[in-house]
Design a protein around this motif. Structure first.
Motif, PDB file in Angstrom:
ATOM      1  N   GLN A 405       0.829  -1.194   0.000  1.00  0.00           N
ATOM      2  CA  GLN A 405       0.000   0.000   0.000  1.00  0.00           C
ATOM      3  C   GLN A 405       0.873   1.257   0.000  1.00  0.00           C
ATOM      4  OE1 GLN A 405      -2.705  -0.254   3.274  1.00  0.00           O
ATOM      5  NE2 GLN A 405      -3.841  -1.976   2.426  1.00  0.00           N
ATOM      6  N   HIS A 406       0.359   2.314  -0.607  1.00  0.00           N
ATOM      7  CA  HIS A 406       1.078   3.571  -0.695  1.00  0.00           C
ATOM      8  C   HIS A 406       0.867   4.392   0.579  1.00  0.00           C
ATOM      9  CE1 HIS A 406       2.086   3.116  -4.965  1.00  0.00           C
ATOM     10  NE2 HIS A 406       0.869   2.633  -5.131  1.00  0.00           N
ATOM     11  N   GLY A 407       1.872   5.189   0.888  1.00  0.00           N
ATOM     12  CA  GLY A 407       1.761   6.138   1.991  1.00  0.00           C
ATOM     13  C   GLY A 407       1.409   7.508   1.442  1.00  0.00           C
ATOM     14  N   TRP A 408       0.103   7.795   1.329  1.00  0.00           N
ATOM     15  CA  TRP A 408      -0.334   9.006   0.648  1.00  0.00           C
ATOM     16  C   TRP A 408      -0.120  10.240   1.511  1.00  0.00           C
ATOM     17  CZ3 TRP A 408      -0.719   8.205  -4.210  1.00  0.00           C
ATOM     18  CH2 TRP A 408      -1.221   7.006  -4.709  1.00  0.00           C
ATOM     19  N   GLN A 409       0.308  11.302   0.864  1.00  0.00           N
ATOM     20  CA  GLN A 409       0.462  12.606   1.497  1.00  0.00           C
ATOM     21  C   GLN A 409       0.270  13.681   0.432  1.00  0.00           C
ATOM     22  OE1 GLN A 409       4.513  11.871   2.829  1.00  0.00           O
ATOM     23  NE2 GLN A 409       5.290  13.370   1.360  1.00  0.00           N
ATOM     24  N   THR A 410       0.181  14.919   0.879  1.00  0.00           N
ATOM     25  CA  THR A 410      -0.040  16.027  -0.053  1.00  0.00           C
ATOM     26  C   THR A 410       1.167  16.189  -0.968  1.00  0.00           C
ATOM     27  OG1 THR A 410      -1.405  17.128   1.606  1.00  0.00           O
ATOM     28  CG2 THR A 410      -0.620  18.467  -0.234  1.00  0.00           C
ATOM     29  N   ALA A 411       0.912  16.348  -2.260  1.00  0.00           N
ATOM     30  CA  ALA A 411       1.982  16.485  -3.246  1.00  0.00           C
ATOM     31  C   ALA A 411       2.377  17.945  -3.395  1.00  0.00           C
ATOM     32  CB  ALA A 411       1.536  15.928  -4.594  1.00  0.00           C
ATOM     33  N   VAL A 412       3.600  18.158  -3.812  1.00  0.00           N
ATOM     34  CA  VAL A 412       4.101  19.487  -4.147  1.00  0.00           C
ATOM     35  C   VAL A 412       4.319  19.547  -5.654  1.00  0.00           C
ATOM     36  CG1 VAL A 412       5.143  19.865  -1.887  1.00  0.00           C
ATOM     37  CG2 VAL A 412       6.483  18.776  -3.682  1.00  0.00           C
ATOM     38  N   LEU A 413       4.685  20.722  -6.143  1.00  0.00           N
ATOM     39  CA  LEU A 413       4.797  20.914  -7.589  1.00  0.00           C
ATOM     40  C   LEU A 413       5.873  20.022  -8.201  1.00  0.00           C
ATOM     41  CD1 LEU A 413       3.910  22.475 -10.092  1.00  0.00           C
ATOM     42  CD2 LEU A 413       5.591  24.224  -9.516  1.00  0.00           C
ATOM     43  N   ASP A 414       6.985  19.824  -7.502  1.00  0.00           N
ATOM     44  CA  ASP A 414       8.063  18.993  -8.047  1.00  0.00           C
ATOM     45  C   ASP A 414       7.679  17.524  -8.105  1.00  0.00           C
ATOM     46  OD1 ASP A 414       9.577  21.205  -8.399  1.00  0.00           O
ATOM     47  OD2 ASP A 414      10.877  20.892  -6.656  1.00  0.00           O
ATOM     48  N   ASP A 415       6.664  17.103  -7.352  1.00  0.00           N
ATOM     49  CA  ASP A 415       6.167  15.730  -7.485  1.00  0.00           C
ATOM     50  C   ASP A 415       5.341  15.558  -8.748  1.00  0.00           C
ATOM     51  OD1 ASP A 415       7.326  14.983  -5.038  1.00  0.00           O
ATOM     52  OD2 ASP A 415       5.589  15.718  -3.921  1.00  0.00           O
ATOM     53  N   LEU A 416       4.587  16.600  -9.102  1.00  0.00           N
ATOM     54  CA  LEU A 416       3.760  16.521 -10.304  1.00  0.00           C
ATOM     55  C   LEU A 416       4.580  16.751 -11.576  1.00  0.00           C
ATOM     56  CD1 LEU A 416       0.804  16.291 -11.368  1.00  0.00           C
ATOM     57  CD2 LEU A 416       0.707  18.789 -11.236  1.00  0.00           C
ATOM     58  N   ILE A 417       5.475  17.747 -11.535  1.00  0.00           N
ATOM     59  CA  ILE A 417       6.341  18.066 -12.679  1.00  0.00           C
ATOM     60  C   ILE A 417       7.781  18.002 -12.188  1.00  0.00           C
ATOM     61  CG2 ILE A 417       6.817  19.711 -14.528  1.00  0.00           C
ATOM     62  CD1 ILE A 417       4.104  20.962 -14.004  1.00  0.00           C
ATOM     63  N   PRO A 418       8.411  16.843 -12.216  1.00  0.00           N
ATOM     64  CA  PRO A 418       9.782  16.744 -11.681  1.00  0.00           C
ATOM     65  C   PRO A 418      10.774  17.490 -12.572  1.00  0.00           C
ATOM     66  CG  PRO A 418       8.739  14.573 -11.909  1.00  0.00           C
ATOM     67  CD  PRO A 418       7.910  15.545 -12.665  1.00  0.00           C
ATOM     68  N   PRO A 419      11.550  18.423 -12.026  1.00  0.00           N
ATOM     69  CA  PRO A 419      12.597  19.081 -12.821  1.00  0.00           C
ATOM     70  C   PRO A 419      13.846  18.206 -12.873  1.00  0.00           C
ATOM     71  CG  PRO A 419      12.490  20.073 -10.641  1.00  0.00           C
ATOM     72  CD  PRO A 419      11.433  19.010 -10.677  1.00  0.00           C
ATOM     73  N   ARG A 420      14.273  17.822 -14.061  1.00  0.00           N
ATOM     74  CA  ARG A 420      15.469  17.005 -14.225  1.00  0.00           C
ATOM     75  C   ARG A 420      16.692  17.917 -14.162  1.00  0.00           C
ATOM     76  NH1 ARG A 420      15.269  12.138 -16.629  1.00  0.00           N
ATOM     77  NH2 ARG A 420      17.410  12.088 -15.868  1.00  0.00           N
ATOM     78  N   TYR A 421      17.380  17.922 -13.022  1.00  0.00           N
ATOM     79  CA  TYR A 421      18.543  18.788 -12.866  1.00  0.00           C
ATOM     80  C   TYR A 421      19.741  18.206 -13.609  1.00  0.00           C
ATOM     81  CZ  TYR A 421      16.345  21.839  -9.454  1.00  0.00           C
ATOM     82  OH  TYR A 421      15.537  22.766  -8.849  1.00  0.00           O
ATOM     83  N   VAL A 422      20.422  19.062 -14.355  1.00  0.00           N
ATOM     84  CA  VAL A 422      21.619  18.690 -15.109  1.00  0.00           C
ATOM     85  C   VAL A 422      22.728  19.676 -14.770  1.00  0.00           C
ATOM     86  CG1 VAL A 422      20.295  17.673 -17.004  1.00  0.00           C
ATOM     87  CG2 VAL A 422      20.914  20.087 -17.099  1.00  0.00           C
ATOM     88  N   TRP A 423      23.957  19.309 -15.096  1.00  0.00           N
ATOM     89  CA  TRP A 423      25.094  20.186 -14.846  1.00  0.00           C
ATOM     90  C   TRP A 423      25.070  21.354 -15.825  1.00  0.00           C
ATOM     91  CZ3 TRP A 423      27.845  19.624 -10.583  1.00  0.00           C
ATOM     92  CH2 TRP A 423      27.861  18.387  -9.947  1.00  0.00           C
TER      93      TRP A 423
END
Length: 483
Positions: A405-423
């Motif tokens: 089972q999942h441990g549900w909690q309130t999502a933030v913007l980075d959970d919905l649209i993950p920013p792929r950080y690059v160098w």
């Protein structure tokens, strides 16, 4: 033999030397810094030394790696070092604002230090990476949530019960419908523009892990954790990246009725899945023929906390002719993509891509404040709705103890649209990074780095993590000499 005049002169010289020593001691200013994070920089720091005897002296200090918590100490011959007295904050007590230290009136011949920090701090750490063996923290601590719930109960005690506002009562928030269409169009425009930009801006993706790099050659850092990474000593194998590697689209279940019953485990394969951002826009008012959803015209009748019935809508008049809704853009197929031909087209396309990126993120953030989105604290599973589904498909750390089972909690913007950080590549003329100078390079989301390398201006909110004001040493020997 020493004559009395010589003694008088020696005494004057001695008093003068002692006075200079005391003056030097009193003008010493100690800055002691401590923090719970690493590699923080106090950028653009200007110091001014104020003395009743010497006047005021100003000097510009170079960037120094300091922590966000700064304690300013003062040495005085009459008092020991202390933090408490004479500290004044201008405005809010933020580490990026002005901190001034004023000498106390009862202390004579003391010095004061004034630190003016930049509004745009540099060298800010990236968002923390959470291991798969730990749970993500709640956006709002659980203690604060319980305290707010108790306050609501106290304030509503003895008051007449109010009806729930939309969207809790099943109706749409009318002012959010144009925003939902704008977010969906911004997403489509972003995908189309990225398909064009990657034709002229090379992007590399690792063959075995999910790391990417914007540039003609991949970075030399041995950070691969994919298949057989130990045999390759963490070295990446770079191939050409696709849009799916740059802009991650996390899927979620589509709900016909967002207030209906939770999806059970047995129906997890019969419910369609689609990108979570599209599902958020659908629940906010976007009508897509492929994914129908239930629209109510009257508020629901709440029986209990988890039970309700729909109101009778048979007596309502027929719907008036609807106003024309905004036109939805369509994604361009790969075979029809035409890359830009000259530098001016590349620049305008990069600026348009950045605008679509910011418009999509800011609009999605506003929608998430009105329409709840849940995320699992152990895995990246997203569910758009007031409560999470019951599908037992979580395979994260210790999922056996939770029966999947999942441990549900309130999502933030980075959970919905993950920013792929690059160098971030600071010099496009020499795009090859050096692994010995890794600590001097900054990072940015992949979409932002692609647009910057295409010629667009760097947005203000991404400058702190890109380390634009950090001088890159020309050699490893010079890097070893940096303090």
């Amino acid at each position: 033999m020493i004559f009395p005049n010589d003694l008088i002169n020696l005494q004057k010289i001695y008093d003068q030397v002692i006075g200079e020593i005391h003056l030097f001691k009193e003008s010493i200013i100690l800055i002691k810094a401590w923090c719970y994070y690493e590699s923080r920089t106090l950028a653009g720091m200007s110091c001014s030394l104020i003395s009743p005897d010497l006047g005021s002296t100003s000097l510009l200090c170079k960037q120094t790696f300091l922590s966000p918590k700064i304690g300013i100490l003062r040495y005085n011959s009459r008092q020991d070092l202390q933090f408490r007295d004479s500290i004044k904050f201008s405005g809010k007590k933020s580490r990026h604002q002005q901190i001034s230290r004023v000498s106390s009136p009862n202390l004579c011949r003391t010095r004061s230090l004034v630190i003016n920090c930049s509004d745009n701090p540099q060298n800010v750490d990236l968002p923390r990476y959470y291991s798969k063996k730990e749970k993500k923290p709640f956006p709002v601590p659980i203690v604060e949530l319980r305290r707010a719930a108790r306050e609501r109960m106290k304030s509503s005690k003895g008051q007449p019960k109010r009806s729930a506002p939309p969207p809790k009562n099943g109706l749409l928030v009318q002012r959010m419908i144009p925003l939902a269409y704008a977010v969906l169009n911004a997403r489509t425009s972003l995908i189309n523009n990225l398909n064009k930009l990657i034709k002229v801006v090379p992007v590399q993706a690792c063959k075995y892990c999910n790391e990417i790099h914007v540039g003609p050659v991949g970075h030399p850092f041995r950070s691969c954790q994919g298949q057989n990474s130990s045999i390759r000593n963490g070295k990446h194998e770079w191939v050409d990246a696709r849009v799916e590697d740059i802009f991650i689209q996390i899927e979620a279940f589509h709900l016909y009725d967002r207030l209906g019953k939770r999806i059970p485990h047995e129906e997890r394969f019969s419910v369609p899945r689609l990108p979570a951002l599209i599902e958020l826009c659908i629940q906010a008012g976007v009508d897509l023929p492929d994914f129908p959803t239930k629209r109510r015209r009257k508020p629901i009748i709440r029986i209990s906390k988890s039970e309700f019935i729909d109101a009778d809508e048979s007596e309502l008049p027929d719907l008036p002719p609807e106003e024309p809704k905004p036109v939805l853009l369509a994604e361009i197929p790969d075979r029809e993509i035409i890359p830009p031909s000259n530098e001016q087209e590349i620049l305008s396309l990069a600026e348009e891509t950045l605008q679509s990126w910011e418009k999509m993120r800011s609009g999605a953030n506003r929608l998430m404040k009105m329409y709840p989105v849940r995320v699992c604290g152990y895995c990246p599973e997203i569910h758009v709705g007031p409560t999470g589904h019951k599908a037992q498909n979580c395979g994260a750390f210790k999922h056996q103890q939770r029966n999947g089972q999942h441990g549900w909690q309130t999502a933030v913007l980075d959970d919905l649209i993950p920013p792929r950080y690059v160098w971030h590549v600071p010099n496009l003329q020499e795009p090859m990074l050096q692994k010995e100078l890794r600590n001097f390079y900054g990072q940015a989301p992949a979409v932002v780095e692609i647009c910057v390398q295409a010629g667009a201006a760097v947005p203000e909110q991404y400058k702190p993590t890109m380390r634009l004001d950090v001088g890159i040493p020309s050699s490893v020997r010079e890097a070893e000499m940096v303090v």
